[in-house]
Design an enzyme around this catalytic site. Structure first.
Site, short mmCIF file in Angstrom:
data_model
loop_
_atom_site.label_atom_id
_atom_site.label_comp_id
_atom_site.label_asym_id
_atom_site.label_seq_id
_atom_site.Cartn_x
_atom_site.Cartn_y
_atom_site.Cartn_z
CE LYS A 54 -2.98 3.26 0.97
NZ LYS A 54 -1.98 4.35 1.23
CB CYS A 68 12.60 9.83 9.24
SG CYS A 68 13.18 8.34 8.40
CD GLU A 119 12.34 4.65 8.81
OE1 GLU A 119 12.25 5.76 9.38
OE2 GLU A 119 12.41 4.53 7.58
CD GLU A 170 9.66 13.30 11.41
OE1 GLU A 170 10.63 12.76 10.84
OE2 GLU A 170 8.61 12.69 11.68
#
Length: 487
Positions: A184, A293, A259, A392
């Site tokens: 997906k 990231c 992750e 973030e």
């Protein structure tokens, strides 16, 4: 660039979507790249059922057969390299160099790596054990072997920041270990993953072993997680979404590989080579516009080097060409969408309100009248309690926090919800390693942002669960079975 309306890939067949299509938008031009399919929940369940049906035969297939298919798929990805890179650039907004070298080339290389991985031993001998007679049976010498078995059906939910390398890093090791997969992709740039599926189909992957489903909203992803046919979910994305996936997996005792987010600390000590540190930190501005990231977005600098580092970072940002990712010389392209650009800008404004000083950037590039661009931005006078320091942002925004001594720098680095990859810059390698060992992060770069592609990758704390890359990815997509016998 426009392509014909894309169909879903379910059970080896290209299938018309129940809910029609949605536009995939080029972040640089704001024009449609193509039409991606909107899968229904029922079609996602059909994909997981196809993967379940294909699993017994694929899991028992010879490793050499799986290796040959993965190798052929890599060959086909290279055969269509130019077209694949052009599509990746158009739908992700990556520069030409990034789309070619870090997306398509890395994706193909990962298939090549796990073609070899399919041939790695799955059995590990355990030292014999002498047992005395007792309730468990007669005395004897007992042998044992630990065997890695495939998990089963794996749902791979991938991130938008790398539509080739990220899916390849999940699909290739999962297939190498004998699992079947349902992929997906992220809704923003899913078309590249269908090109990957085309290569696998042409390479001879049996029907149902690989399936691809997409949707612009949450329905397809939710179905790919909660389907009773799914044994494991491998997810790359935000911590908030990862937490929701983990809750569903917990109810079904499904295996997870997560992750998640990062807020990488770059600890710059007073004896560091500042030019080297700036070259590493500056990749937050330049590499895929900070949408990664692992970026060193949170700079912790010893006070004696603070002003000099700020000066160098401003100069570095000023040299970066911002513009059309297809144009030669462009270093900073757009971010993925208008919504994400607005989110980044709201963080910069929040930083101002929190007391941070915008040293450079903070505004949209004035020479660009279309596209989702954010100028490389540096925030100084920051403290560790600011939201721009703790959360973030996922864009070309670097925040700088000063510290006085080594112990304070380590404490500030560890004072974070995240722990994916941190960095240390110091002229004293022994000192850098001493600091690195005290950082609560899944990885630490010492005087580099480079990677060893066989080293385990994953995060501490809210940055994830599990490890992959290299042989560790083969371990992640397998279960350990113990077989014991009397000697």
């Amino acid at each position: 660039m426009t392509t014909a309306p894309q169909r879903l890939f379910i059970g080896g067949a290209w299938t018309e979507p129940d809910h029609g299509h949605y536009e995939v938008i080029n972040p640089a031009t704001e024009q449609a790249v193509g039409l991606a399919p909107e899968a229904s929940r029922e079609q996602v369940y059909a994909a997981t059922a196809a993967a379940r049906e294909a699993f017994p035969a694929w899991s028992r297939s010879r490793p050499e057969e799986r290796a040959a298919i993965l190798d052929r798929a890599a060959d086909l990805m290279h055969r269509d390299f130019a077209a694949n890179a052009a599509l990746a650039r158009a739908e992700s907004g990556a520069t030409t160099g990034t789309a070619r070298s870090m997306q398509v080339a890395v994706g193909a290389a990962r298939f090549r790596r796990y073609a070899k991985g399919a041939l790695e031993p799955v059995e590990e001998a355990i030292s014999p054990q002498i047992n005395e007679a007792g309730p468990m049976g007669r005395a004897g010498v007992f042998g044992a072997v630990a065997v890695r078995q495939p998990v089963g059906v794996v749902t791979c939910i991938t991130s938008y920041n790398n539509p080739w390398a990220n899916p390849a890093g999940k699909v290739a090791p999962a297939l190498a270990m004998g699992n079947t997969v349902v992929v997906k992709p992220a809704p923003q740039d899913p078309l590249s993953v269908y090109r990957m599926a085309e290569a696998l189909a042409e390479a001879g992957v049996p029907p149902g072993v690989v399936n691809v489903v997409t949707g612009s909203g949450p329905e397809a992803g939710e179905a790919a997680v909660d389907s009773p046919d799914v044994d494991m979910v491998s997810f790359t994305g935000s911590t908030s979404v990862g937490q929701r996936i983990a809750e569903v997996c917990g109810r079904g005792m499904k295996r997870q590989l997560m992750e998640l987010g990062g807020k990488g600390a770059a600890v710059v000590l007073d004896d560091a080579d500042l030019d080297a540190a700036v070259a590493g930190i500056g990749t937050t501005f330049s590499f895929y516009s900070g949408q990664i990231c692992t970026a060193p977005t949170r700079v912790l600098v010893q006070r004696g080097s603070h002003d000099a580092l700020i000066e160098r970072l401003v100069a570095y940002a000023g040299r970066l060409a911002v513009g059309d990712p297809a144009a030669p010389g462009t270093v900073v392209g757009p971010v993925i969408s208008a919504a994400h650009r607005d989110r980044i800008e709201s963080y910069v404004e929040l930083g101002r309100k929190e007391g941070a000083r915008v040293v450079t950037g903070g505004e949209r590039p004035s020479h660009l009248d279309r596209g989702f661009y954010v100028a490389p931005t540096l925030l100084a006078d920051c403290t560790n309690d600011m939201r721009v320091v703790r959360e973030e942002i996922f864009g070309p925004v670097v925040v700088v926090v000063p510290f006085d001594d080594e112990e304070e720098g380590i404490a500030l680095a560890n004072d974070s919800d995240y722990g994916l990859i941190d960095y240390v810059w110091s002229g004293d390698v022994a000192r850098a390693f001493r600091v690195a060992r005290q950082l609560r992060a899944g990885g630490v770069g010492v005087n580099t942002i480079g990677r060893n592609t066989e080293a385990p990758f994953g995060g501490f704390k809210r940055s994830g669960v599990g490890r992959d890359v290299g042989s560790y990815a083969l371990h992640a997509y397998s279960e350990l079975q113990a077989i014991v016998w009397p000697g």
